[in-house]
Design a protein around this motif. Structure first.
Motif, PDB file in Angstrom:
ATOM      1  N   MET A   1      32.110  33.358  46.304  1.00 14.42           N
ATOM      2  CA  MET A   1      33.055  32.293  46.689  1.00 14.42           C
ATOM      3  C   MET A   1      34.508  32.783  46.610  1.00 14.42           C
ATOM      4  O   MET A   1      35.318  32.475  47.476  1.00 14.42           O
ATOM      5  N   LYS A   2      34.805  33.614  45.571  1.00 13.80           N
ATOM      6  CA  LYS A   2      36.169  34.146  45.441  1.00 13.80           C
ATOM      7  C   LYS A   2      36.509  34.995  46.658  1.00 13.80           C
ATOM      8  O   LYS A   2      37.633  34.958  47.162  1.00 13.80           O
ATOM      9  N   ASN A   3      35.501  35.752  47.104  1.00 13.88           N
ATOM     10  CA  ASN A   3      35.739  36.601  48.268  1.00 13.88           C
ATOM     11  C   ASN A   3      36.005  35.771  49.518  1.00 13.88           C
ATOM     12  O   ASN A   3      36.754  36.208  50.397  1.00 13.88           O
TER      13      ASN A   3
ATOM     14  N   LEU B 103      38.070  42.899  47.741  1.00 11.04           N
ATOM     15  CA  LEU B 103      36.705  42.417  48.023  1.00 11.04           C
ATOM     16  C   LEU B 103      35.693  42.965  47.014  1.00 11.04           C
ATOM     17  O   LEU B 103      34.568  42.490  46.916  1.00 11.04           O
ATOM     18  N   TYR B 104      36.130  44.005  46.277  1.00  9.12           N
ATOM     19  CA  TYR B 104      35.241  44.588  45.259  1.00  9.12           C
ATOM     20  C   TYR B 104      35.563  44.031  43.871  1.00  9.12           C
ATOM     21  O   TYR B 104      35.168  44.599  42.859  1.00  9.12           O
ATOM     22  N   GLY B 105      36.317  42.948  43.832  1.00  6.82           N
ATOM     23  CA  GLY B 105      36.584  42.257  42.569  1.00  6.82           C
ATOM     24  C   GLY B 105      37.798  42.743  41.822  1.00  6.82           C
ATOM     25  O   GLY B 105      38.064  42.278  40.716  1.00  6.82           O
ATOM     26  N   LEU B 106      38.547  43.686  42.404  1.00  7.73           N
ATOM     27  CA  LEU B 106      39.754  44.156  41.711  1.00  7.73           C
ATOM     28  C   LEU B 106      40.861  43.117  41.843  1.00  7.73           C
ATOM     29  O   LEU B 106      41.043  42.530  42.905  1.00  7.73           O
ATOM     30  N   LEU B 110      45.488  46.076  37.908  1.00  9.95           N
ATOM     31  CA  LEU B 110      44.484  47.115  38.178  1.00  9.95           C
ATOM     32  C   LEU B 110      44.373  47.338  39.691  1.00  9.95           C
ATOM     33  O   LEU B 110      44.319  48.480  40.162  1.00  9.95           O
ATOM     34  N   LEU B 111      44.382  46.238  40.430  1.00  8.05           N
ATOM     35  CA  LEU B 111      44.297  46.323  41.892  1.00  8.05           C
ATOM     36  C   LEU B 111      45.495  47.108  42.436  1.00  8.05           C
ATOM     37  O   LEU B 111      45.327  48.040  43.234  1.00  8.05           O
TER      38      LEU B 111
END
Lengths: 381, 311
Positions: A1-3, B103-106, B110-111
């Protein structure tokens, strides 16, 4: 969902980074609603040019002309009878009013049957003057009845009526039909722009497939469903901004009474926004290029808006067309707004809302099914 | 540790079998080359490895995660550099890398750190705020790579990353691949430039008609055809040379033409040089030059597939 949110924000960034994005999604719809509202309000407030032929040329006939002249909505021109046809057909006057020979005699003897009005513009134009004359003649005839054929008594009562000695309380009624018409037509145009905007945003999916970013996104831990959800979020935000801006322009800038509360108009338009987003996705799911999406959109959006009463009242349409319009979400949207304008409560139009949301759900489901069926990424790498 | 494990992979598009019962294992730390002509099935294999299209049969796992059942975990470990540059022209270099990395959660600092790290790695840190529309082809290719590495994937799949760029950018990219590998990344590399594959790949698979027809190190692949002698004959009039006639000579395995050069590959054990020369002299074809070569990967490929890599 965050994506999905990350993707939505990225779509918004890419869309509004270009000035053309702001133009297409925000300025054009707002400007068009502004123009259409201004256009309709201009038409509604334009005075009526009336050519008057006074064949009686008596005190009472002149009184009738003076009375019409006093009304700000009418501009009177005294013309000859042989000029009538020419002036009406050449649009120099909107209609002609012919006071027959013996008008005064007929009024005094309670024998007046009709006053002739000629126009080629139909009832829309003649209705105003017709109503005005009906009221005037009714008053004159009442005075005639009261005077019982006695000219002296008639003159006395009439001069009292004229000089306002008679206590008449005048209350000007707002012409709601005109105001509602302006809102309906402006919303009609806006509905078309919501559809065009939502389709354009949805077509970004095709662009992203063409420039391969779609596949790069899908090679990340993002499913194609999340990607579509991101597009829907972005599309919804754009539609929401459009709706807010247009309502503000209509109510605050143009100061037009919408005859329904802000939040009710929002609810209906947001529901229709969902239909438009679903429709956009549906088109994209059947298309391989943005030009194909645009062509399909043009082929469907404008004619369906015409049929469902976005550009003119649906009552103008033949019966069969009106029946066909039941299959179009725009018709249900405009009808819901019309009912709310008429004083219905939001609960009373729940059937309309269900129908509108059903269109949205159907479009989303077919689009999702078709995307899955056409899942084809063999050209990615 | 096996970074990629493919077993019995089959993919059909209608009647066409694009990938046919492929078995492949790639060890951690390898630069693995995939070679094959267009339509051989490389792209389909890569798409399946990235979880972009479903397979009909078999299994694919990335670092032990099944691409079908543990799709997200598997994808988190992959960075893909597609052949077609997949970037947004309307976003700056920084924004492009940032979006794909997020899109990989960063997130957050850190991103930011990883984005600059990736841009620096490909030599675009100074151009972070520039739009790709102002970039050269080589710079765009490097940005394409930066977008694939910011999340520090353990497996990087590069498909023709050097197509259509200047030698300087190509060299930069090849050095980057080696550097990534030295940092612990496993790389799957496909290219049409045989010399690139020879230079950087530790192991190579040759794919044709959806099947792996040969696999091994460069030396192992060359050893497959060490029973082959190649004679290069430069002639005046190549149009008069008949491939079929040459193939009739005992020991000739394949014949290849390149401008005025005829490459004749023969079985090593059979000495047929005199017969080959005789063919030319008997047919009145004058020989300008003649030389013998050791096989390269191109020869291996041609011998095995009967086609040039660019066919």
């Amino acid at each position: 969902m965050k994506n999905a949110l990350v993707i939505a924000l990225n779509i918004l960034k890419v869309t509004f980074r270009k000035k053309s994005g702001i133009l297409i999604y925000i300025l054009v719809p707002v400007a068009c609603v502004l123009v259409s509202a201004a256009m309709y309000s201009n038409v509604a407030s334009k005075p009526l040019y009336i050519g008057v032929v006074d064949k009686d040329n008596t005190e009472l006939s002149r009184e009738l002309i003076t009375s019409v002249e006093k009304n700000k909505k009418f501009i009177v021109k005294i013309i000859d009878e042989d000029e009538v046809n020419n002036m009406v057909t050449s649009n120099r006057i909107d209609c002609s009013l012919i006071i027959p020979k013996g008008y005064e005699h007929d009024v005094l003897n309670k024998e007046l049957k009709e006053i002739q009005i000629k126009s080629i513009k139909g009832e829309d134009i003649t209705l105003w003057i017709q109503n005005y004359l009906n009221l005037y003649i009714r008053n004159i005839m009442d005075i005639s009845n009261a005077s019982n054929g006695d000219r002296e008594v008639f003159n006395k009562i009439y001069s009292g009526y004229k000089s306002d000695n008679l206590k008449l309380e005048v209350k000007e009624l707002e012409d709601f039909s005109v105001g509602k018409g302006i809102v309906s037509q402006s919303i009609g145009f806006f509905v078309m722009f919501i559809m065009i905007g939502a389709t354009t945003t949805a077509s970004l999916i095709v662009s992203e497939k063409r420039n391969r970013t779609y596949y790069r996104i899908c090679s990340a831990p993002v499913s194609d469903k999340i990607y579509l959800l991101g597009n829907v979020f972005a599309n919804f935000i754009i539609v929401f901004i459009q709706i807010i801006l247009v309502i503000i322009v209509i109510t605050r800038v143009l100061k037009i009474n919408t005859f329904l509360p802000f939040h009710q108009l929002m609810v209906i338009l947001v529901c229709f926004g969902l239909v438009s987003i679903g429709f956009g996705l549906l088109l994209v799911s059947f298309s391989d290029s943005t030009s194909q999406v645009n062509n399909l959109g043009n082929l469907i959006i404008t004619p369906s808006c015409m049929l469902s009463g976005c550009f003119w009242p649906i009552s103008f349409m033949p019966e069969i067309m009106r029946k066909f319009a039941n299959f179009l979400p725009q018709k249900w949207t405009l009808e819901a707004i019309e009912k709310l304008q008429m004083g219905y409560k939001i609960e009373d139009i729940r059937y309309h809302i269900i129908v509108i949301l059903s269109f949205a759900l159907t479009f989303f489901m077919i689009a999702a099914f078709n995307f899955n069926r056409r899942r084809d990424t063999k050209n990615f790498v | 540790m096996k970074v990629v494990k493919i077993e019995g992979l089959t993919k059909r598009f209608g009647d066409l079998v694009a990938v046919d019962n492929v078995k492949l294992e790639i060890e951690s730390g390898e630069i693995y080359g995939l070679l094959g002509p267009n339509g051989a099935g490389k792209s389909t294999m890569i798409n399946i490895m990235c979880g972009l299209i479903p397979m009909n049969k078999g299994s694919v796992s990335i670092l032990g995660y099944s691409i079908e059942k543990q799709n997200k975990d598997a994808k988190k470990n992959i960075g893909i550099v597609p052949q077609d540059i997949a970037i947004y022209e309307d976003l700056t270099a920084y924004e492009n890398v940032k979006f794909f990395a997020s899109l990989y959660g960063l997130r957050g600092s850190l991103l930011r750190e990883r984005v600059y790290e990736a841009l620096e790695f490909v030599g675009l840190k100074e151009n972070a705020k520039s739009f790709p529309s102002k970039f050269s082809g080589g710079m765009k290719r490097r940005l394409n790579i930066a977008c694939a590495i910011a999340h520090r994937p353990k497996l990087i799949i590069m498909d023709e990353p050097t197509v259509g760029i200047d030698p300087q950018s190509r060299n930069h990219i090849l050095q980057s691949v080696k550097k990534l590998n030295s940092m612990g990344c496993t790389v799957v590399y496909t290219s049409h430039y045989m010399e690139e594959v020879e230079e950087i790949c530790s192991r190579i698979s040759i794919i044709d008609h959806g099947k792996i027809i040969a696999e091994g190190t460069k030396e192992e692949l060359k050893s497959i055809i060490t029973d082959t002698n190649t004679v290069l004959i430069t002639v005046n009039s190549i149009s008069t040379v008949k491939e079929e006639e040459l193939k009739k000579i005992k020991g000739v395995k394949s014949v290849e033409f390149d401008e005025d050069l005829v490459k004749v590959n023969s079985i090593k054990e059979i000495n047929n040089l005199d017969k080959i020369i005789l063919y030319f002299t008997e047919n009145g074809i004058s020989i300008r030059n003649i030389e013998s070569t050791t096989p390269d990967l191109e020869t291996v490929f041609l011998t095995l597939t009967g086609r040039k890599l660019r066919d």
